[in-house]
Scaffold this motif. Structure first.
Motif, PDB file in Angstrom:
ATOM      1  N   VAL A   1       1.048  -1.187   0.113  1.00 32.79           N
ATOM      2  CA  VAL A   1       0.013   0.040   0.071  1.00 32.79           C
ATOM      3  C   VAL A   1       0.837   1.382   0.084  1.00 32.79           C
ATOM      4  O   VAL A   1       1.613   1.240   0.790  1.00 32.79           O
ATOM      5  N   PHE A   2       0.479   2.164  -1.036  1.00 34.20           N
ATOM      6  CA  PHE A   2       1.460   3.439  -0.943  1.00 34.20           C
ATOM      7  C   PHE A   2       0.453   4.569  -1.269  1.00 34.20           C
ATOM      8  O   PHE A   2      -0.683   4.377  -2.041  1.00 34.20           O
ATOM      9  N   GLY A   3       0.579   5.594  -0.683  1.00 37.43           N
ATOM     10  CA  GLY A   3       0.161   6.989  -0.919  1.00 37.43           C
ATOM     11  C   GLY A   3       0.280   8.163  -0.096  1.00 37.43           C
ATOM     12  O   GLY A   3       1.039   7.786   0.623  1.00 37.43           O
ATOM     13  N   GLY A   4      -0.340   9.157  -0.213  1.00 38.65           N
ATOM     14  CA  GLY A   4      -0.017  10.179   0.737  1.00 38.65           C
ATOM     15  C   GLY A   4      -0.401  10.146   2.094  1.00 38.65           C
ATOM     16  O   GLY A   4       0.440  10.408   3.157  1.00 38.65           O
ATOM     17  N   SER A   5      -1.653   9.336   2.290  1.00 42.72           N
ATOM     18  CA  SER A   5      -1.979   8.850   3.642  1.00 42.72           C
ATOM     19  C   SER A   5      -2.446   7.385   3.870  1.00 42.72           C
ATOM     20  O   SER A   5      -3.270   7.136   2.774  1.00 42.72           O
ATOM     21  N   VAL A   6      -1.888   6.502   4.552  1.00 45.68           N
ATOM     22  CA  VAL A   6      -2.073   5.046   4.323  1.00 45.68           C
ATOM     23  C   VAL A   6      -2.670   4.857   5.986  1.00 45.68           C
ATOM     24  O   VAL A   6      -2.144   5.114   6.967  1.00 45.68           O
ATOM     25  N   ARG A   7      -3.911   4.047   5.688  1.00 47.10           N
ATOM     26  CA  ARG A   7      -4.476   3.763   7.108  1.00 47.10           C
ATOM     27  C   ARG A   7      -4.623   2.068   6.726  1.00 47.10           C
ATOM     28  O   ARG A   7      -5.531   1.737   5.927  1.00 47.10           O
ATOM     29  N   ILE A   8      -4.082   1.303   7.478  1.00 47.05           N
ATOM     30  CA  ILE A   8      -4.267  -0.201   7.448  1.00 47.05           C
ATOM     31  C   ILE A   8      -5.318  -0.482   8.687  1.00 47.05           C
ATOM     32  O   ILE A   8      -5.136  -0.491  10.012  1.00 47.05           O
ATOM     33  N   ASP A   9      -6.766  -0.459   8.264  1.00 45.97           N
ATOM     34  CA  ASP A   9      -8.047  -0.865   9.270  1.00 45.97           C
ATOM     35  C   ASP A   9      -8.569  -2.191   8.959  1.00 45.97           C
ATOM     36  O   ASP A   9      -9.396  -2.442   9.748  1.00 45.97           O
ATOM     37  N   ARG A  10      -8.043  -2.987   8.545  1.00 47.67           N
ATOM     38  CA  ARG A  10      -8.203  -4.585   8.158  1.00 47.67           C
ATOM     39  C   ARG A  10      -7.194  -5.555   8.433  1.00 47.67           C
ATOM     40  O   ARG A  10      -5.981  -5.314   8.038  1.00 47.67           O
ATOM     41  N   PRO A  11      -7.440  -6.690   9.045  1.00 48.47           N
ATOM     42  CA  PRO A  11      -6.436  -7.432   9.282  1.00 48.47           C
ATOM     43  C   PRO A  11      -5.446  -7.829   8.077  1.00 48.47           C
ATOM     44  O   PRO A  11      -6.070  -8.076   6.911  1.00 48.47           O
ATOM     45  N   VAL A  12      -4.387  -8.040   8.208  1.00 49.13           N
ATOM     46  CA  VAL A  12      -3.466  -8.509   6.873  1.00 49.13           C
ATOM     47  C   VAL A  12      -2.894 -10.014   7.404  1.00 49.13           C
ATOM     48  O   VAL A  12      -1.896 -10.214   8.273  1.00 49.13           O
TER      49      VAL A  12
END
Length: 196
Positions: free
Chosen positions: A40-51
């Motif tokens: 995941v790449f971008g200005g703002s990254v939020r991981i809100d689901r389990p990986v």
């Protein structure tokens, strides 16, 4: 994920990251999965689901708010890890906050690095930064270099430090040896303990 590959990816992300850090970059995060791994790449990254596998993320702001089962490789201006990482954590950025359990080792560097009191590292820590604050329990050893370093948590193994200023807080419990080089005298709270 192999350790040399993870380190190579962090380096590549740092080379490619500067365009993501511009204030006018408001592009949403983009990502894709390959097997169980997430990129995941971008200005703002939020991981809100389990990986379910490894996570590789870079951006101006990166927030890991859901658990990662594998390694996490992160780069960005502001990084915040508030959910468990099952294996190793590799990270580089301006300000880094790790306040969650880490199942393996931590290799991290940045301007300001904070390990919060909710964190626990099952392996070893290698960290470099302008200011480093360690308030997370560490089952292994700690190697730290920085301008100002505070250790205020239990560390089962050895602590090696090269710092302009090193302080041991009242919750410091070093189970192994403390070896340090500092530009100033060690600042040690009377309650701090060093067994080695």
């Amino acid at each position: 994920m192999s350790k040399p590959l993870a380190i190579w990816i962090v380096g590549l992300a740092l080379v490619l990251l500067p365009p993501c850090l511009r204030a006018d970059d408001v592009k949403p995060a983009t990502g894709r999965g390959i097997g169980v791994d997430q990129f995941v790449f971008g200005g703002s990254v939020r991981i809100d689901r389990p990986v379910p596998g490894a996570l590789i993320a870079a951006g101006g702001n990166v927030d890991v708010d859901a658990p990662v089962s594998g390694d996490a490789v992160l780069a960005g201006g502001n990084l915040h890890v508030s959910a468990a990482v099952g294996q190793d954590l590799y990270a580089a950025g301006g300000r880094l906050v790790v306040d969650a359990p880490i199942g393996g080792n931590v290799r991290i560097g940045g301007g300001q690095v904070e390990f919060g009191p909710k964190g626990a590292v099952a392996g070893n820590i290698a960290v470099g930064g302008g200011q480093v604050s360690l308030r997370s329990t560490v089952k292994g050893s700690v190697r730290v270099g920085g301008g100002r370093v505070l250790i205020d948590a239990p560390v089962d193994g050895d602590v090696e430090s090269a710092a302009g200023h090193l302080a041991l807080g009242p919750s410091a419990r070093i189970g192994g040896a403390l070896r340090y080089r500092s530009g100033e005298a060690l600042e040690r709270d009377p309650a701090a303990q060093v067994a080695g």
